[in-house]
Design a protein around this motif. Structure first.
Motif, short mmCIF file in Angstrom:
data_model
loop_
_atom_site.label_atom_id
_atom_site.label_comp_id
_atom_site.label_asym_id
_atom_site.label_seq_id
_atom_site.Cartn_x
_atom_site.Cartn_y
_atom_site.Cartn_z
N ILE A 29 0.19 9.86 3.61
CA ILE A 29 0.85 8.75 2.95
C ILE A 29 2.22 9.23 2.46
O ILE A 29 2.48 10.44 2.41
N ASN A 140 3.93 9.85 8.84
CA ASN A 140 2.66 9.59 8.17
C ASN A 140 1.61 9.15 9.18
O ASN A 140 1.95 8.51 10.20
N GLN A 142 -0.49 6.82 9.33
CA GLN A 142 -0.71 5.40 9.61
C GLN A 142 0.22 4.84 10.68
O GLN A 142 0.05 3.70 11.10
N ILE A 151 -6.34 1.86 10.11
CA ILE A 151 -5.47 1.70 8.94
C ILE A 151 -5.61 0.29 8.36
O ILE A 151 -5.67 0.11 7.14
N SER A 155 -6.71 -0.30 4.49
CA SER A 155 -5.75 -0.81 3.51
C SER A 155 -5.57 -2.32 3.52
O SER A 155 -5.04 -2.89 2.56
N ILE A 157 -3.48 -3.63 5.41
CA ILE A 157 -2.05 -3.76 5.70
C ILE A 157 -1.80 -3.42 7.17
O ILE A 157 -2.29 -2.42 7.67
N VAL A 159 0.61 -2.00 9.71
CA VAL A 159 1.81 -1.16 9.78
C VAL A 159 2.60 -1.58 11.03
O VAL A 159 2.10 -1.50 12.15
N ASN A 205 -1.57 -1.33 -3.37
CA ASN A 205 -1.68 -1.34 -1.91
C ASN A 205 -2.18 0.01 -1.38
O ASN A 205 -3.34 0.34 -1.58
N PHE A 206 -1.31 0.77 -0.74
CA PHE A 206 -1.73 2.03 -0.13
C PHE A 206 -2.23 3.05 -1.15
O PHE A 206 -3.10 3.86 -0.83
N ASN A 211 -8.23 4.21 -0.90
CA ASN A 211 -7.39 4.23 0.30
C ASN A 211 -6.88 5.64 0.58
O ASN A 211 -6.88 6.11 1.73
N ILE A 212 -6.43 6.30 -0.47
CA ILE A 212 -5.89 7.66 -0.31
C ILE A 212 -6.95 8.60 0.24
O ILE A 212 -6.68 9.41 1.15
N LEU A 215 -7.46 7.81 3.94
CA LEU A 215 -6.28 8.22 4.72
C LEU A 215 -6.21 9.74 4.81
O LEU A 215 -5.84 10.29 5.85
#
Length: 374
Positions: A29, A140, A142, A151, A155, A157, A159, A205-206, A211-212, A215
């Motif tokens: 990230i 990164n 993602q 991803i 998340s 989200i 990308v 968000n991320f 999430n961390i 990821l």
């Protein structure tokens, strides 16, 4: 004929030896310290009298990163006017003229503005490598194409800026920059990653702890896999060739086939083999009947297959299951990936019977079937 083949192989070997070396710093990230570590390496090389050049670095206003730029030879950015605005991009032509031993290029997934030499920064890097310039870059996890669905699942989200996985495969060295979730969130709250007005949005968000963690696991697994593959191919090379392939069944649907293609690619990578994407053109999608939107979806799917290094196969057939089994026999397929079959009335009973026969045929050929969720 054999002499020509030998000469061609020799020329390819020379070309490979003249190509620049490629090193990538990968992070889970933003804010883990990829650019910081990259600039530390630039200073170390400079101290060893290596001819280094900062081709493009994005500090995002981080004071520690900006301080590391001091004393390094930095290439002026190329100014481009686009839609009434002056924008800055990496000056690829200037790097090629200058031809340093090592150039440092940040933001590998960046999309260049219209009017640049290449559409994507990773394409700039490939050109520099082909010119014999060594490149150190950062990205990164993602941003890799085959991980888009993972991803999105982690998340929520999508990308937008993504890089074909073959770029990572081109790397001679891959280094993971790792931090714990606690360390990363502490850096975020302290304003070491984003400006104060962006911290709240990032944490929603991320930068959520869950999430961390996911990821981080994804990044660690990906780098470990690349190291394992490098050992297999360079340290412990084998003479066996993996000829059994993975098949991705592609339709004109907008979304599901792309998930199928990415999963097939990742399976092929794990098995150290190749993958084939099959589109069966039925009479309902003949060239004079297929909708323009369906054609556009198919072209995008085929482009994704090509970017991921797969082979596109297109056949015309009244029966999709029969066409799949035929291609499986011809292409030595060991695993089939497909979306959930659409069983619509009033032909549901007929479709179910045909689907059961399809499953039985695959079982007899000892082919695994993987259904990819929508």
């Amino acid at each position: 004929m054999e002499t020509n083949n030998n000469a061609q192989r020799f020329l390819e070997m020379i070309k490979r030896s003249q190509r620049g070396k490629f090193k990538i710093y990968i992070g889970m990230i933003a804010g883990v310290g990829k650019t910081y570590r990259m600039l530390q390496e630039a200073h170390e090389m400079l101290d060893d009298e290596v001819d280094v050049l900062i081709g493009y670095v994005e500090t995002h206003g981080r004071s520690g990163t900006e301080a590391l730029l001091e004393g390094l030879p930095i290439l002026p950015r190329k100014k481009i006017f686009y839609k009434g605005k002056e924008l800055e991009e990496m000056d690829v032509e200037a790097i090629l003229r200058r031809h340093p031993q090592v150039v440092f290029v940040d933001e590998l997934a960046h999309t260049n503005v219209e009017g640049c030499r290449n559409r994507k920064r990773w394409e700039d890097v490939m050109e520099l490598l082909d010119a014999g310039i060594n490149v150190v870059s950062a990205i990164n996890i993602q941003h890799f194409e085959s991980l888009k669905d993972d991803i999105m699942g982690i998340s929520g989200i999508e990308v937008k800026e993504r890089v074909p996985d073959r770029v990572l495969q081109e790397a001679d060295e891959v280094v993971n920059i790792d931090l714990t979730a606690e360390e990363l969130i502490s850096r975020l709250k302290a304003g070491k990653i984003y400006r104060p007005e962006k911290i709240g949005v990032a944490m929603d968000n991320f930068f959520k702890t869950e999430n961390i963690l996911q990821l981080r696991e994804l990044a660690l697994k990906e780098v470990a896999f690349r190291i394992e593959r490098k050992v297999e191919t360079e340290v412990l090379p084998t003479v066996s060739i993996h000829s059994e392939k993975i098949l991705a069944c592609v339709s004109s649907n907008a979304v599901t086939p792309r998930r199928v293609i990415r999963r097939a690619f990742r399976l092929a990578s794990r098995y150290n083999t190749s993958f084939v994407a099959l589109y069966v053109q039925t009479p309902a999608e003949a060239s004079d009947k297929i909708k323009l939107s369906a054609q556009r979806h198919l072209l995008n799917h085929f482009k994704l297959v090509t970017e991921l290094g797969g082979q596109v196969v297109q056949v015309s057939h009244r029966s999709v299951p029969d066409a799949i089994t035929t291609v499986c026999r011809e292409q030595n397929i060991k695993t089939v990936c497909m979306g959930l079959p659409a069983l619509q009335m009033p032909q549901t009973l007929f479709n179910i019977g045909r689907y059961r026969r399809f499953i039985r045929d695959l079982a007899q050929m000892k082919i695994d079937l993987i259904i990819i969720a929508s």
